[in-house]
Design a protein around this motif. Structure first.
Motif, mmCIF file in Angstrom:
data_model
loop_
_atom_site.group_PDB
_atom_site.id
_atom_site.type_symbol
_atom_site.label_atom_id
_atom_site.label_comp_id
_atom_site.label_asym_id
_atom_site.label_seq_id
_atom_site.Cartn_x
_atom_site.Cartn_y
_atom_site.Cartn_z
ATOM 1 N N ALA A 1 -4.068 4.003 -9.749
ATOM 2 C CA ALA A 1 -4.543 3.548 -8.446
ATOM 3 C C ALA A 1 -3.821 2.260 -8.080
ATOM 4 O O ALA A 1 -3.792 1.859 -6.920
ATOM 5 N N TYR A 2 -3.244 1.625 -9.108
ATOM 6 C CA TYR A 2 -2.542 0.349 -8.933
ATOM 7 C C TYR A 2 -1.431 0.266 -9.962
ATOM 8 O O TYR A 2 -1.625 0.610 -11.133
ATOM 9 N N GLU B 1 10.473 -0.431 -15.132
ATOM 10 C CA GLU B 1 9.198 0.274 -15.024
ATOM 11 C C GLU B 1 8.099 -0.739 -14.732
ATOM 12 O O GLU B 1 8.217 -1.913 -15.098
ATOM 13 N N PRO B 2 7.003 -0.319 -14.110
ATOM 14 C CA PRO B 2 5.880 -1.239 -13.950
ATOM 15 C C PRO B 2 5.345 -1.635 -15.324
ATOM 16 O O PRO B 2 5.304 -0.816 -16.237
ATOM 17 N N TYR B 3 4.951 -2.899 -15.458
ATOM 18 C CA TYR B 3 4.423 -3.354 -16.743
ATOM 19 C C TYR B 3 2.923 -3.099 -16.842
ATOM 20 O O TYR B 3 2.346 -3.168 -17.927
ATOM 21 N N PHE B 4 2.269 -2.792 -15.712
ATOM 22 C CA PHE B 4 0.829 -2.579 -15.706
ATOM 23 C C PHE B 4 0.521 -1.428 -14.761
ATOM 24 O O PHE B 4 1.066 -1.360 -13.654
ATOM 25 N N ILE C 1 -0.786 -0.587 -4.358
ATOM 26 C CA ILE C 1 -2.154 -0.086 -4.435
ATOM 27 C C ILE C 1 -2.270 1.204 -3.628
ATOM 28 O O ILE C 1 -1.718 1.314 -2.530
ATOM 29 N N ASN C 2 -3.018 2.155 -4.155
ATOM 30 C CA ASN C 2 -3.300 3.364 -3.408
ATOM 31 C C ASN C 2 -3.989 2.976 -2.099
ATOM 32 O O ASN C 2 -4.983 2.247 -2.102
ATOM 33 N N TRP D 1 0.838 -1.190 0.000
ATOM 34 C CA TRP D 1 0.000 0.000 0.000
ATOM 35 C C TRP D 1 0.880 1.249 0.000
ATOM 36 O O TRP D 1 1.974 1.236 0.571
ATOM 37 N N ALA D 2 0.400 2.311 -0.596
ATOM 38 C CA ALA D 2 1.112 3.588 -0.566
ATOM 39 C C ALA D 2 0.102 4.725 -0.643
ATOM 40 O O ALA D 2 -0.865 4.647 -1.403
#
Length: 144
Positions: free
Chosen positions: A46-47, A34-37, A62-63, A16-17
């Motif tokens: 949001a994710y 980098e994030p892939y999604f 996840i937010n 969570w962040a």
């Protein structure tokens, strides 16, 4: 695939962040990818999700506003997922240089077993381990 009632492997770990843009920047520096999604979009996610490591494990962030009430506690908590690394001391130094704080110091647990953990800037625990079991499994997998 079988239809058995057993845990078959880690599919995803979610952190969570409060500030997902800052988390994305921090984890991209830490992981070197980098994030892939990203959902719903890269500009205001949001994710976010990374695939990392030998088995392309999924690390989702996840937010925190979407967290269950029990997960909105203050301070670190929950389970500690230990990521295998070849050099625990070196990785511990790296994450601390990026702003993580030590949660569990470098600890020798036996022959070829070493652990440590940190809390990322967003309150999540990251476990680090050098595990001979991980290496045995990795070495037993046929490589192309």
């Amino acid at each position: 695939m079988t239809n058995s009632l057993t845990l078959r492997g880690m599919a995803n770990v979610s952190f969570w962040a409060d500030n997902l843009k800052a988390a994305k920047e921090w984890y991209t520096k830490l992981l070197g990818v980098e994030p892939y999604f990203q959902s719903p979009n890269p500009e205001d996610p949001a994710y976010i999700e990374y695939r990392i490591g030998d088995f392309q494990d999924e690390l989702g962030i996840i937010n925190r506003k979407y967290a269950p009430q029990a997960a909105k506690m203050t301070g670190p908590g929950g389970a500690t997922l230990y990521w295998h690394v070849d050099d625990v001391a070196g990785m511990l130094d790296k994450v601390k240089e990026l702003g993580a704080t030590e949660y569990e110091p470098l600890t020798v647990r036996g022959v070829d077993w070493i652990t440590a953990s940190v809390v990322d800037p967003f309150g999540n625990i990251i476990g680090l381990i050098h595990s001979p079991h991980y290496k045995e499994i990795w070495n037993a997998i046929p490589k192309a």
